[in-house]
Scaffold this motif. Structure first.
Motif, PDB file in Angstrom:
ATOM      1  N   THR A 300       0.837  -1.196   0.000  1.00  0.00           N
ATOM      2  CA  THR A 300       0.000   0.000   0.000  1.00  0.00           C
ATOM      3  C   THR A 300       0.873   1.249   0.000  1.00  0.00           C
ATOM      4  O   THR A 300       1.694   1.453   0.894  1.00  0.00           O
ATOM      5  CB  THR A 300      -0.927   0.031   1.236  1.00  0.00           C
ATOM      6  OG1 THR A 300      -1.777  -1.119   1.222  1.00  0.00           O
ATOM      7  CG2 THR A 300      -1.796   1.293   1.238  1.00  0.00           C
ATOM      8  N   GLU A 301       0.725   2.081  -1.018  1.00  0.00           N
ATOM      9  CA  GLU A 301       1.510   3.307  -1.120  1.00  0.00           C
ATOM     10  C   GLU A 301       0.750   4.443  -0.440  1.00  0.00           C
ATOM     11  O   GLU A 301      -0.285   4.907  -0.938  1.00  0.00           O
ATOM     12  CB  GLU A 301       1.764   3.663  -2.584  1.00  0.00           C
ATOM     13  CG  GLU A 301       2.646   4.902  -2.752  1.00  0.00           C
ATOM     14  CD  GLU A 301       2.862   5.254  -4.212  1.00  0.00           C
ATOM     15  OE1 GLU A 301       3.490   6.292  -4.470  1.00  0.00           O
ATOM     16  OE2 GLU A 301       2.420   4.482  -5.081  1.00  0.00           O
ATOM     17  N   VAL A 302       1.241   4.877   0.704  1.00  0.00           N
ATOM     18  CA  VAL A 302       0.555   5.908   1.486  1.00  0.00           C
ATOM     19  C   VAL A 302       0.903   7.291   0.938  1.00  0.00           C
ATOM     20  O   VAL A 302       2.060   7.698   0.951  1.00  0.00           O
ATOM     21  CB  VAL A 302       0.922   5.815   2.982  1.00  0.00           C
ATOM     22  CG1 VAL A 302       0.190   6.908   3.767  1.00  0.00           C
ATOM     23  CG2 VAL A 302       0.583   4.440   3.533  1.00  0.00           C
ATOM     24  N   VAL A 303      -0.114   7.991   0.456  1.00  0.00           N
ATOM     25  CA  VAL A 303       0.055   9.338  -0.073  1.00  0.00           C
ATOM     26  C   VAL A 303      -0.519  10.375   0.893  1.00  0.00           C
ATOM     27  O   VAL A 303       0.093  11.400   1.158  1.00  0.00           O
ATOM     28  CB  VAL A 303      -0.622   9.473  -1.459  1.00  0.00           C
ATOM     29  CG1 VAL A 303      -0.516  10.910  -1.974  1.00  0.00           C
ATOM     30  CG2 VAL A 303      -0.012   8.490  -2.445  1.00  0.00           C
ATOM     31  N   ASN A 304      -1.703  10.079   1.436  1.00  0.00           N
ATOM     32  CA  ASN A 304      -2.381  11.031   2.325  1.00  0.00           C
ATOM     33  C   ASN A 304      -3.324  10.256   3.238  1.00  0.00           C
ATOM     34  O   ASN A 304      -4.068   9.397   2.774  1.00  0.00           O
ATOM     35  CB  ASN A 304      -3.166  12.053   1.497  1.00  0.00           C
ATOM     36  CG  ASN A 304      -3.883  13.079   2.348  1.00  0.00           C
ATOM     37  OD1 ASN A 304      -3.474  13.371   3.468  1.00  0.00           O
ATOM     38  ND2 ASN A 304      -4.961  13.629   1.819  1.00  0.00           N
ATOM     39  N   THR A 305      -3.289  10.560   4.531  1.00  0.00           N
ATOM     40  CA  THR A 305      -4.169   9.863   5.481  1.00  0.00           C
ATOM     41  C   THR A 305      -5.296  10.757   5.982  1.00  0.00           C
ATOM     42  O   THR A 305      -6.036  10.378   6.887  1.00  0.00           O
ATOM     43  CB  THR A 305      -3.365   9.352   6.701  1.00  0.00           C
ATOM     44  OG1 THR A 305      -2.759  10.471   7.373  1.00  0.00           O
ATOM     45  CG2 THR A 305      -2.285   8.378   6.270  1.00  0.00           C
ATOM     46  N   ASN A 306      -5.471  11.924   5.387  1.00  0.00           N
ATOM     47  CA  ASN A 306      -6.430  12.884   5.918  1.00  0.00           C
ATOM     48  C   ASN A 306      -7.871  12.391   5.853  1.00  0.00           C
ATOM     49  O   ASN A 306      -8.666  12.683   6.734  1.00  0.00           O
ATOM     50  CB  ASN A 306      -6.323  14.224   5.178  1.00  0.00           C
ATOM     51  CG  ASN A 306      -7.043  15.341   5.901  1.00  0.00           C
ATOM     52  OD1 ASN A 306      -6.860  15.528   7.095  1.00  0.00           O
ATOM     53  ND2 ASN A 306      -7.880  16.080   5.186  1.00  0.00           N
ATOM     54  N   GLY A 307      -8.237  11.660   4.806  1.00  0.00           N
ATOM     55  CA  GLY A 307      -9.616  11.201   4.668  1.00  0.00           C
ATOM     56  C   GLY A 307      -9.855   9.796   5.174  1.00  0.00           C
ATOM     57  O   GLY A 307     -10.932   9.220   4.965  1.00  0.00           O
ATOM     58  N   ALA A 337     -10.055   1.988   3.400  1.00  0.00           N
ATOM     59  CA  ALA A 337      -8.936   2.715   4.009  1.00  0.00           C
ATOM     60  C   ALA A 337      -7.717   2.700   3.091  1.00  0.00           C
ATOM     61  O   ALA A 337      -7.073   3.738   2.864  1.00  0.00           O
ATOM     62  CB  ALA A 337      -8.594   2.096   5.357  1.00  0.00           C
ATOM     63  N   GLU A 338      -7.395   1.546   2.553  1.00  0.00           N
ATOM     64  CA  GLU A 338      -6.228   1.430   1.683  1.00  0.00           C
ATOM     65  C   GLU A 338      -6.406   2.244   0.399  1.00  0.00           C
ATOM     66  O   GLU A 338      -5.476   2.917  -0.066  1.00  0.00           O
ATOM     67  CB  GLU A 338      -5.958  -0.035   1.364  1.00  0.00           C
ATOM     68  CG  GLU A 338      -5.441  -0.806   2.576  1.00  0.00           C
ATOM     69  CD  GLU A 338      -5.306  -2.294   2.324  1.00  0.00           C
ATOM     70  OE1 GLU A 338      -4.461  -2.925   2.979  1.00  0.00           O
ATOM     71  OE2 GLU A 338      -6.061  -2.845   1.483  1.00  0.00           O
TER      72      GLU A 338
END
Length: 358
Positions: A300-307, A337-338
């Motif tokens: 999973t490439e995490v770009v943004n966790t805001n939402g 979530a992912e």
């Protein structure tokens, strides 16, 4: 649930939405006064919305919470230089937990009513246009004259982890018990209600006391999360991240083992199902049936966790609406979530029912 007589009234209204009280009373062999009493109770139960015998839409979900314009910054370097200029990317996009939840639900094909307040500025107009385009019902929201739409400014590290945030959400103080009182029939006519802790404590307390359908709460920020902890808590589920969970319990929640213990403590505190998510680790589900965990996929490439939290709350409501099992619910919210983490947008438009129901 309607009584037998109330169900007869509802059936007649469905057959002829323009039927008069006189005609209803005659068909049912009742006096006008007796019928009026039943109509009043149906309105209070949310089975009829106000005057004109307007029936609430089937299987709709009501979201009560914030909308704001996000000003998001992402650092170019892995380190932040205090008091200096840091290179990075900056973008504006619509946000707010309430709005993000509603947008996710709409993408999942759920009839969604968003109760919020927004300003008479350009950001407010953009919100209204976006909501209409997405199919979110904002007829119960209110645009306040001479006020600015809420704003949230934040800076993330490269991995999507939040460094600092600053919010200007004074406008949300207008979501008062009195504001919601007039909307209570529609609220209680919902299948579920989702709230966020941007609401004032007195408003959340009122919701706990007056909403009769299942409530899902999304904790928001370390300073506002405790708004949800009242002596009359009335929740079906709580969605909370590790940092917010620590504020409630005082326990560290940075590893999967710590998150399991933290979810158990939150379950005992709120007496409802817990969906605890920890950045870069996964989601812990604590229900009456026990504890289950989902670890995020390693690719999973995490770009943004805001939402992230909004996607989980929407997925939970959708799964409940579709009568998913506890295990299937955890899988579904984890997939959402992912998908959300992998985009810079607060809401991943690819996260549709066709995707999560595969």
């Amino acid at each position: 649930m309607p009584t037998e007589r109330e169900q007869q009234i509802l059936d007649l209204i469905r057959q002829n939405p323009l039927i008069s009280q006189k005609e209803l009373a005659e068909l049912l062999g009742m006096t006008r006064a007796g019928l009026a009493s039943h109509i009043s109770r149906l309105i209070k139960k949310g089975l009829i919305v106000g005057k004109g015998y307007i029936l609430p839409p089937n299987e709709h979900i009501t979201v009560i919470g914030a909308v704001n314009m996000d000003i998001a910054g992402t650092l170019q370097s892995s380190e932040l230089i205090p008091k200096g200029s840091n290179s990075g990317a900056i973008n504006n996009q619509l946000g707010g937990v309430g709005r993000n939840v509603a947008a996710n639900l709409a993408a999942l094909g759920v009839a969604t009513n968003l109760i919020t307040v927004y300003g008479s500025d350009q950001n407010g107009e953009q919100f209204a246009e976006d909501a209409i385009r997405r199919g979110i019902d904002i007829s119960s929201a209110q645009q306040l004259p001479n006020q600015a739409t809420a704003m949230y400014m934040y800076i993330n590290y490269q991995n999507g982890e939040r460094f600092v945030g600053l919010d200007d959400m004074t406008i949300n103080q207008a979501i008062t018990p009195e504001f919601l009182e007039a909307r209570l029939p529609l609220i209680n006519g919902s299948k579920q209600v989702i709230i966020d802790s941007n609401l004032a404590p007195k408003t959340i307390r009122w919701i706990y006391a007056h909403v009769t359908v299942p409530i899902i709460a999304k904790a928001v920020s370390v300073t506002k999360s405790q708004h949800l902890l009242q002596d009359n808590v009335n929740l079906a589920s709580l969605v909370v991240n590790g940092v917010e969970g620590t504020i409630f319990t005082g326990e560290k929640m940075t590893t999967l083992a710590e998150a399991k213990q933290g979810a158990d403590s939150l379950y005992k505190m709120f007496h409802c199902s817990i969906y605890l998510y920890v950045d870069n680790i996964g989601i812990v589900q604590r229900t009456v049936d026990g504890t289950n965990c989902y670890q995020y996929q390693s690719d999973t490439e995490v770009v943004n966790t805001n939402g992230l939290g909004a996607a989980i709350a929407a997925g939970l409501a959708y799964a409940t609406l579709k009568h998913k099992s506890t295990t299937a619910t955890l899988t579904l919210v984890s997939q959402l979530a992912e998908l959300t983490m992998e985009t810079a947008e607060n809401v991943n438009t690819k996260a549709t029912a066709q995707i999560v129901d595969q």
